[in-house]
Design a protein around this motif. Structure first.
Motif, PDB file in Angstrom:
ATOM      1  N   ASN A  19      40.641  37.215  29.844  1.00  0.00           N
ATOM      2  CA  ASN A  19      41.913  36.517  29.649  1.00  0.00           C
ATOM      3  C   ASN A  19      42.589  36.224  30.983  1.00  0.00           C
ATOM      4  O   ASN A  19      43.209  35.161  31.165  1.00  0.00           O
ATOM      5  N   TYR A  20      42.487  37.159  31.915  1.00  0.00           N
ATOM      6  CA  TYR A  20      43.025  36.974  33.263  1.00  0.00           C
ATOM      7  C   TYR A  20      42.311  35.802  33.958  1.00  0.00           C
ATOM      8  O   TYR A  20      42.950  34.946  34.583  1.00  0.00           O
ATOM      9  N   THR A  21      40.988  35.754  33.821  1.00  0.00           N
ATOM     10  CA  THR A  21      40.207  34.675  34.415  1.00  0.00           C
ATOM     11  C   THR A  21      40.545  33.335  33.772  1.00  0.00           C
ATOM     12  O   THR A  21      40.646  32.308  34.450  1.00  0.00           O
ATOM     13  N   GLN A  51      51.250  34.736  41.254  1.00  0.00           N
ATOM     14  CA  GLN A  51      50.967  34.514  42.676  1.00  0.00           C
ATOM     15  C   GLN A  51      49.695  35.230  43.099  1.00  0.00           C
ATOM     16  O   GLN A  51      48.822  34.645  43.751  1.00  0.00           O
ATOM     17  N   SER A  52      49.565  36.493  42.721  1.00  0.00           N
ATOM     18  CA  SER A  52      48.394  37.276  43.103  1.00  0.00           C
ATOM     19  C   SER A  52      47.133  36.740  42.430  1.00  0.00           C
ATOM     20  O   SER A  52      46.064  36.677  43.055  1.00  0.00           O
ATOM     21  N   ALA A  53      47.272  36.361  41.148  1.00  0.00           N
ATOM     22  CA  ALA A  53      46.111  35.865  40.404  1.00  0.00           C
ATOM     23  C   ALA A  53      45.540  34.615  41.048  1.00  0.00           C
ATOM     24  O   ALA A  53      44.325  34.505  41.266  1.00  0.00           O
ATOM     25  N   ASP A  76      40.349  47.215  41.323  1.00  0.00           N
ATOM     26  CA  ASP A  76      41.001  46.881  42.587  1.00  0.00           C
ATOM     27  C   ASP A  76      42.127  45.882  42.361  1.00  0.00           C
ATOM     28  O   ASP A  76      43.198  45.986  42.967  1.00  0.00           O
ATOM     29  N   GLY A  77      41.891  44.907  41.478  1.00  0.00           N
ATOM     30  CA  GLY A  77      42.928  43.928  41.192  1.00  0.00           C
ATOM     31  C   GLY A  77      44.142  44.535  40.520  1.00  0.00           C
ATOM     32  O   GLY A  77      45.289  44.184  40.835  1.00  0.00           O
ATOM     33  N   ILE A  81      50.154  34.292  52.311  1.00  0.00           N
ATOM     34  CA  ILE A  81      51.612  34.395  52.283  1.00  0.00           C
ATOM     35  C   ILE A  81      52.099  34.969  50.960  1.00  0.00           C
ATOM     36  O   ILE A  81      53.019  35.798  50.933  1.00  0.00           O
ATOM     37  N   VAL A  82      51.491  34.552  49.832  1.00  0.00           N
ATOM     38  CA  VAL A  82      52.012  34.993  48.527  1.00  0.00           C
ATOM     39  C   VAL A  82      51.444  36.335  48.096  1.00  0.00           C
ATOM     40  O   VAL A  82      51.795  36.838  47.026  1.00  0.00           O
ATOM     41  N   GLN A  83      50.591  36.938  48.927  1.00  0.00           N
ATOM     42  CA  GLN A  83      50.067  38.245  48.556  1.00  0.00           C
ATOM     43  C   GLN A  83      50.815  39.376  49.268  1.00  0.00           C
ATOM     44  O   GLN A  83      52.032  39.362  49.310  1.00  0.00           O
ATOM     45  N   PHE A  84      50.145  40.321  49.851  1.00  0.00           N
ATOM     46  CA  PHE A  84      50.781  41.584  50.225  1.00  0.00           C
ATOM     47  C   PHE A  84      51.688  41.515  51.452  1.00  0.00           C
ATOM     48  O   PHE A  84      52.865  41.884  51.388  1.00  0.00           O
TER      49      PHE A  84
END
Length: 308
Positions: free
Chosen positions: A201-203, A148-150, A106-107, A249-252
């Motif tokens: 690594n993302y985490t 931003q999404s992370a 999903d991410g 705000i910084v997402q979709f």
């Protein structure tokens, strides 16, 4: 909706604290109906997520063209892709069909959409006379979007962890993930280990950008073992809830509303600069404020220990 329908709809949401108004009014009701249909047909959340990738990437491809009506079709496809993205999570919660792989997939779905959009807009700008240098802001905006999404996703899950506990959140940490990786074999679990290693690594990236928050999470885990007292949860919620609007705000929704505006006026290069020079400062403020909230909570925990 009937009372039972209202209850099921509420059950399909993460939390009112973390839900954006546009999502509550528009995407979640649509997603809920899609989730109901998928549940009745035995369609899994992961299948819905994969379908959303095709629609989102298709939308990006249509943004390459200078014809506004083609762009409008792309806008509709992107709106539908986000409705599917809403539906997969709602379906998972309604059917209790949750998995870490589903969360990872999903991410990455949104990353596929916006990679397609950035590539298409760069080629469109070059067709309009821009030099190949347009790829510099295009790539930098793409990198900005990943950060931003992370962080927005991470802060939402942290908030859910504090107000709903471990079961109500999708919060992971790189140490636990590494322990799981150590138990896997590249020979026998190649795909699972490859995916989990990327997620680790993302985490770790999310953790490195929130050191004070990591201190708070460690203290809470040691002190309360994931079962926090109501008074502390209430205090954290009051301090942290105002930050949730910045994660939205910084997402979709915000970025897509402005993307549609740039498409309507045929000035798509503005999208890259909006990402870098408007959304990035909001990201920086959000990270700094979250660290301040964490420091306040750590101080309060220290005081409660001293008083005890």
């Amino acid at each position: 909706m009937s009372n039972s329908e209202d209850n099921l709809f509420e059950q399909s949401l993460k939390s009112n604290d973390t839900e954006e108004r546009i999502d509550i009014w528009f995407y979640r009701p649509i997603g809920y109906r899609i989730a109901q249909l998928c549940a009745s047909r035995g369609i899994t959340p992961n299948a819905v997520t994969i379908t959303s990738i095709f629609f989102g990437v298709g939308a990006g491809i249509l943004f390459y063209y200078g014809d506004l009506w083609i762009n409008i079709i792309g806008m509709l496809l992107l709106i539908f892709a986000n409705s599917l993205d809403s539906a997969d999570g709602q379906l998972a919660r309604l059917t209790d069909n949750k998995s870490r792989f589903g969360r990872i997939l999903d991410g990455f779905a949104g990353d596929f959409w916006f990679a397609s959009i950035h590539i298409a807009l760069c080629f469109r700008c070059m067709d309009q006379g821009w030099s190949a240098w347009i790829w510099v802001p295009g790539v930098l905006a793409g990198v900005s979007h990943v950060f931003q999404s992370a962080m927005a996703d991470y802060y939402r899950n942290v908030h859910l962890y504090f107000i709903k506990g471990k079961a109500g959140s999708e919060l992971d940490n790189s140490t636990d993930l590494q322990q799981e990786l150590d138990k896997m074999s590249w020979k026998h679990d190649f795909f699972q280990k490859f995916v989990l290693n990327g997620y680790k690594n993302y985490t770790r990236l999310q953790e490195n950008l929130s050191p004070k928050l990591q201190d708070l999470l460690l203290i809470v885990k040691q002190k309360y073992a994931d079962t926090m007292p109501a008074e502390f949860v209430s205090r954290f919620r009051i301090l942290n809830r105002p930050l949730m609007k910045y994660t939205n705000i910084v997402q979709f929704n915000t970025r897509v509303l402005f993307l549609f505006l740039w498409l309507f006026i045929d000035q798509v290069w503005l999208y890259f600069f909006f990402d870098m020079f408007v959304l990035n400062p909001i990201l920086i403020y959000m990270c700094r404020r979250q660290e301040q909230v964490s420091a306040i909570c750590i101080q309060k925990l220290g005081q409660s220990v001293d008083e005890a």
